[in-house]
Scaffold this active site. Structure first.
Site: not given
Ligand code: AMP
Length: 274
Positions: A28-29, A34, A58, A146, A182-184
Site C-alpha cells: 500500500g501507500a 506501484h 518482514q 527492480e 520513488l518509495s513509500s
Molecule cells: P512495496 O509496497 O514497497 O512492498 O512495493 C510493492 C512493489 O512495488 C514491489 O515489487 C516494489 O519493488 C515495487 N516498487 C516500489 N517502488 C518502486 C519504484 N520506485 N519503481 C518501480 N517499482 C517500485
C-alpha cells in the site's frame, strides 16, 4: 473492482477470473512506482489482482511497522483507476490465523547478504508472504519492481527452485525528475533530507559513468558522492553481476546501494556496464 479481505472472499472472486491473471503484491501507500507495476500487469494479462498487506513478518523489532504509511482509501481509488479487478487486503489475523508461521521459506545464501545482512530474517518474511500470496491468488504472472532488486532476484530464485510455475516480471524503477527513486518511505524525509537522499541516485550515475574502468572504479566513484554528502551515511555499495553473484571483469553488472538519511533507510540500484 472487488475488495476481498478474507481468503474465502478472494477464492470466490478468483473463480470468476478467466484467462491470464496477474498479481501485483504491495504494502500500500501507493505511488507512481506501484502504478507502473499495475499498468504493466494490466497490459500483460486479462485480469489484475493487487494485494495490499503490510507484512509484519518482514519488519525487524526496531523497524517501522507501526509507522509505515497506510493510505487505504487513496490506494483503493488508484487501484480502481488502474483497472484492478480484485484487491486482496487481509488483516494480519486473516493472513496468519495461527500466529506468526513456524514454517518459513529459507532464502538461501543470497538472502543473507546486503539487505539480508542488515535486516536479519527480512527475506524469510518476504518470501514466506509472497509464496502465500501466490498460492492464494493463483496467478499466471506476478509483477515486482527492480527498485527492490534483491527481492526480485530472490523471488525469481524461489519460483525456479520450488517449481511454482509463475512468470515473474521485473518492472524498471520509477524516479522523480531529479533522480530520487520513488518509495513509500520517502514520506519520512524532511525537505532537507530529501535533497540529501539524492546521494543514492547521484552515486549510481557517477558509478555508471566510470563503469568501463571496472568495478573498483565504479565503487570508488559512488563512495566519493557519499563522502561529499554529510547527512547520508552509507550502509553498503556493491557491484555484482545481474544475478547478485560476483562482479564480472567486464560486461553487464548491477550496483546496489543502501544508506541512512536521518533515521530513514533507503535503497537504490541500477544496471551498470563494466
Ligand atoms: P512495496 O509496497 O514497497 O512492498 O512495493 C510493492 C512493489 O512495488 C514491489 O515489487 C516494489 O519493488 C515495487 N516498487 C516500489 N517502488 C518502486 C519504484 N520506485 N519503481 C518501480 N517499482 C517500485
Amino acid at each position: 473492482m472487488i475488495v476481498a479481505t478474507t481468503r474465502e472472499e478472494l477464492a470466490k472472486a478468483r473463480q470468476d477470473l478467466s484467462g491470464r491473471v496477474a498479481v501485483v503484491p504491495t504494502m500500500g501507500a501507493l505511488h507512481a512506482g506501484h502504478v507502473s507495476l499495475l499498468k504493466a500487469a494490466r497490459s500483460g494479462a486479462d485480469h489484475v489482482i493487487m494485494t495490499l498487506f503490510v507484512n509484519p513478518l518482514q519488519f525487524g523489532p526496531n523497524e517501522d511497522l507501526a509507522t509505515y504509511p497506510r493510505t487505504w482509501a487513496r490506494d483503493l481509488a488508484i487501484a480502481e483507476a488502474e483497472g484492478v479487478d480484485v484487491i486482496f487486503a487481509p488483516a494480519e489475523a486473516e493472513m496468519y490465523p495461527n500466529g506468526a508461521p513456524a514454517v518459513r521459506i529459507d532464502p538461501g545464501p543470497l538472502g543473507g547478504i546486503l539487505e539480508g545482512a542488515s535486516r536479519p530474517g527480512f527475506f524469510h518474511g518476504v518470501l514466506t508472504v509472497v509464496l502465500k500470496l501466490l498460492h492464494l491468488t493463483r496467478p499466471d504472472a506476478a509483477f515486482f519492481g527492480e527498485k527492490d532488486y534483491q527481492q526480485l532476484t530472490l523471488v525469481r530464485a524461489m519460483v525456479r527452485d520450488l517449481d511454482l510455475g509463475v512468470d515473474i516480471v521485473g518492472v524498471p524503477t520509477v524516479r522523480e525528475p531529479d533522480g530520487l527513486a520513488l518509495s513509500s518511505r520517502n514520506t519520512y524525509l524532511s525537505a532537507e533530507q530529501r535533497v540529501t537522499a539524492l546521494a543514492l541516485s547521484r552515486a549510481l550515475a557517477a558509478a555508471a559513468a566510470v563503469g568501463g574502468q571496472g568495478a573498483a572504479a565504479a565503487r570508488a566513484a559512488a563512495g566519493e558522492v557519499f563522502e561529499g554528502t554529510p547527512g547520508a551515511s552509507l550502509d553498503y555499495v556493491v557491484v555484482t553481476d545481474p544475478d547478485l553473484g560476483p562482479a564480472p571483469e567486464q560486461g553487464p553488472a548491477r550496483m546496489l546501494i543502501a544508506a541512512r538519511v536521518g533515521t530513514t533507510r533507503l535503497i537504490d540500484n541500477a544496471a551498470l556496464r563494466l
